[in-house]
Design an enzyme around this catalytic site. Structure first.
Site, PDB file in Angstrom:
ATOM      1  N   ARG A  59      -5.813  -0.192 -27.592  1.00 52.95           N
ATOM      2  CA  ARG A  59      -5.206  -0.355 -26.181  1.00 52.95           C
ATOM      3  C   ARG A  59      -4.024   0.749 -26.140  1.00 52.95           C
ATOM      4  NH1 ARG A  59       0.150  -2.393 -27.734  1.00 52.95           N
ATOM      5  NH2 ARG A  59      -0.574  -3.571 -29.712  1.00 52.95           N
ATOM      6  N   TYR A 123      -0.759  -5.009   0.070  1.00 47.49           N
ATOM      7  CA  TYR A 123      -1.292  -6.026   0.047  1.00 47.49           C
ATOM      8  C   TYR A 123      -0.870  -7.123  -0.870  1.00 47.49           C
ATOM      9  CZ  TYR A 123      -5.179  -7.705  -3.584  1.00 47.49           C
ATOM     10  OH  TYR A 123      -5.360  -8.462  -4.534  1.00 47.49           O
ATOM     11  N   ASP A 197      -1.067   3.438  -3.017  1.00 44.91           N
ATOM     12  CA  ASP A 197      -1.885   2.899  -3.396  1.00 44.91           C
ATOM     13  C   ASP A 197      -2.967   3.604  -2.539  1.00 44.91           C
ATOM     14  OD1 ASP A 197      -3.723   1.400  -3.333  1.00 44.91           O
ATOM     15  OD2 ASP A 197      -2.079  -0.472  -2.811  1.00 44.91           O
ATOM     16  N   LYS A 222     -12.380  -1.500  -6.165  1.00 42.40           N
ATOM     17  CA  LYS A 222     -12.848  -1.289  -5.320  1.00 42.40           C
ATOM     18  C   LYS A 222     -13.944  -0.159  -4.977  1.00 42.40           C
ATOM     19  CE  LYS A 222     -10.423  -4.996  -4.418  1.00 42.40           C
ATOM     20  NZ  LYS A 222      -8.995  -4.562  -4.234  1.00 42.40           N
TER      21      LYS A 222
END
Ligand SMILES: *Cc1c(COP(=O)(O)O)cnc(C)c1O
Length: 406
Positions: A59, A123, A197, A222
């Site tokens: 983590r 988005y 972004d 993406k």
């Protein structure tokens, strides 16, 4: 023999971030291990103090994450020098999703009373995070057209609680662009941070750090992954001190870290970014030109076409208009659904950035639940079709579209 300097973007995408494996594996193996061992109590202490490099717990970090993070930093910073002429220093944190990366970014940097300034057509997940998750914590978001420097200056002057500007360019699904450099120049005068972004463009087409951005964020799901094999996100920052303290702390505490297998898929996907983007982009341009001349089409949204309102801006801040486009059919909702149903080669799916061409009809899919007036006000008309143009042979894509439009 010392290592040769990497000079090309494609070579950087392939080689940057890779460390030789102790067992001579060619590719970094998947470190599927939740924890890492210490030789002694003293060594454990040094690692916790950050005085000795080494992993502790996944983590907190993992070799597969590091390789992906360093690769992405090398690409976002490719060819960018700091004020002393040295390569800009960046730090990235790899997350489980784009949404997780955005959550770390906002929660680590904002507190109750602060406001975020952003623009329309964000988005969907970003819009909801800003409008549902942050307000109960006392963080409000204002949406404005951010296309005028004087107006932006007035907004920041009149409301000193605006501490952050979040940009998405080009944006979904109309490919609207905002001027990153203009916005960063104004924001800097008010010590307001700017995040971008960069999911649609990738660092190959657009480098927000070159234009003054403080943070760059991606849904790596993406184009960076490029094959649709994993959900992921990355947060990249240039304030190394902040990235190594507050942002790193919040990342570790919020627990939105990636996993080694997805990081491995991402690393190998990124290696072909330049090749894939060149093909995605040339195919998208050909599709846009074909649709623009077709009698069944009312309008094509693609910044590569001279009639798009952001054609000049996109040509200035991007290497190429990119792989995404949308278009409106003359026959509205029915026409949109009929078009989708007639396709036999292109894939009917939401998302973007896979090797195959993905086609979606927002009015009947992603935005089905959004009230019609609201949907239309944000440019998502009944007959709007969105395409993530793939890297197949262009004849096959064009034949399928031509048949579906008959
Ligand atoms: C997909 C996407 C996101 C969200 O990323 P996830 O990986 O799905 O969490 C954010 N911004 C843009 C532009 C996207 O396309």
């Amino acid at each position: 023999m010392s290592k040769q300097q990497l000079s090309g973007f494609g070579s950087t995408a392939i080689h940057a971030g890779h460390q030789p494996d102790p067992n001579n594996a060619h590719l970094t193996p998947i470190y599927a291990s939740s924890t890492f061992t210490f030789d002694s109590a003293e060594q454990g202490m040094l690692r916790f103090e950050g005085k000795e490099p080494g992993y502790i717990y996944t983590r907190w970090g993992n070799p597969n994450f590091t390789e992906a993070e360093e690769k992405i930093c090398a690409l976002e910073g490719f060819g960018i020098a700091d004020k002393d002429g040295d390569r800009i220093q960046l730090k990235a944190l790899l997350h489980a999703s784009g949404q997780a990366a955005m959550t770390t970014m906002f929660l680590a940097n904002l507190k109750a009373g602060d406001k975020v300034l952003s623009h329309f057509s964000l988005y969907g997940g970003t819009h909801e995070l800003l409008h549902r998750v942050l307000p109960p914590m006392g963080i409000e978001t204002l949406l404005h057209r951010l296309d005028n420097a004087d107006e932006l200056e007035q907004l920041l002057k009149n409301d000193p609680n605006i501490r952050w500007i979040h940009l998405e360019t080009p944006a979904n699904p109309t490919l609207q662009c905002v001027d990153i450099e203009m916005i960063c120049t104004v924001a800097q005068r008010f010590q307001v941070k700017v995040s971008v972004d960069n999911t649609f463009a990738t660092p190959y087409l657009q480098q927000p750090f070159k234009m003054g951005a403080d943070y760059v964020f991606h849904s790596t799901t993406k184009y960076l992954n490029g094959h649709g094999t994993a959900i992921g996100g990355v947060l990249v920052g240039k304030d190394i001190q902040a990235m190594n303290t507050t942002v790193l702390k919040w990342y570790r505490l919020l627990g939105g870290n990636a996993n080694p297998f997805d990081a491995y898929l991402l690393i190998n996907g990124i290696k072909t970014l330049e090749l894939r983007m060149d093909r995605h982009c040339s195919n998208a341009m050909a599709v846009a030109e074909f649709l623009d001349k077709h009698p069944a089409i009312a309008k094509v949204n693609y910044t590569g076409l001279a009639h798009h309102p952001d054609h000049a801006l996109a040509s200035r801040q991007m290497r190429h208009p990119g792989p995404m486009l949308s278009f409106e059919l003359k026959d509205g909702l029915e026409g949109g659904m009929k078009f989708i149903n007639q396709l036999s080669f292109c894939t009917k799916a939401v998302s973007l950035g896979t090797t195959d061409t993905l086609v979606s009809h927002p009015a009947s899919m992603t935005h089905y639940g959004v009230p019609r007036e609201l949907r239309i006000a944000s440019g998502i008309t009944d007959g709007l079709i969105r395409m993530s143009v793939g890297i197949e042979n262009i004849e096959d894509i064009l034949n399928d579209i031509a048949n579906a439009l008959q």
